[in-house]
Design an enzyme around this catalytic site. Sequence first.
Site, PDB file in Angstrom:
ATOM      1  N   THR A  83     110.373 -31.993  52.509  1.00 43.70           N
ATOM      2  CA  THR A  83     111.716 -31.517  52.811  1.00 43.70           C
ATOM      3  C   THR A  83     112.372 -31.192  51.485  1.00 43.70           C
ATOM      4  O   THR A  83     112.113 -31.844  50.474  1.00 43.70           O
ATOM      5  CB  THR A  83     112.542 -32.578  53.548  1.00 43.70           C
ATOM      6  OG1 THR A  83     113.936 -32.210  53.498  1.00 43.70           O
ATOM      7  CG2 THR A  83     112.416 -33.943  52.932  1.00 43.70           C
ATOM      8  N   CYS A 197     114.755 -24.755  53.054  1.00 44.78           N
ATOM      9  CA  CYS A 197     114.663 -25.835  54.037  1.00 44.78           C
ATOM     10  C   CYS A 197     113.325 -25.641  54.715  1.00 44.78           C
ATOM     11  O   CYS A 197     112.980 -24.519  55.103  1.00 44.78           O
ATOM     12  CB  CYS A 197     115.806 -25.772  55.038  1.00 44.78           C
ATOM     13  SG  CYS A 197     115.600 -26.905  56.435  1.00 44.78           S
TER      14      CYS A 197
END
Length: 231
Positions: A83, A197
């Site tokens: 992430t 992202c």
Amino acid sequence: MKMIGLIGGMSWESSAEYYRILNEGIRERVGPTASAQCVMWSFNFAEIEDLQHRGDWATLTTRMVDAARRLEAAGADVLLICTNTMHRMAATIEDAVAVPLLHIADPTAERIKAAGIKTVGLLGTAFTMEHAFYKGRLAEQHGLDVIVPNDEDRATVHRIIYEELVAGRILPASRDAYRAIIARLVEAGAEAVILGCTEIMLLVKPEDSAVPIFDTTALHAAAAIEVALAG
């Protein structure tokens, strides 16, 4: 082959993409029956999301360090945080373990520089777009100029990530919204756009942008393959 340690579950939608890309890449490089040697610590993202939006980064850091140490104890030779947002505590994790951490921004920036691009638009969670831990690394360590969307567009990008993409919801209207936001970044001078992202790649494809897009999920996993097969 080195063991790859994955800190995942943030969300599992993108962690599954990491697993797929790693295994497909190793198979392509090594042989048809080969697969990646990896171990994953997968969080319950509902807990992570709650702490993020409450701003409890101290608890999040403690949990991330614990995950990194567990992966190191399990035999990981290199660590990946699956992430972008949780790279906010990358430096603390690096200090807590003896094995190297492959930072997601670095292979992305290297590919951008290799393409001769200087100015990039950045899409991601509000934390990634607004805080210095990510933009600062791109600027200070890689010399890139980073443009982020305006306030309204940042709110839209963030909402779609947390309300849709992490839940596996891929909506045409949201793709259209991202296309418009990307177009505005290009108007502001972006020569390329970073999908900062790891879930955005589920929604946005190269044809959705007039300039090159750089998918951090794919680039991070590809860099991990190189590390795993080196030496």
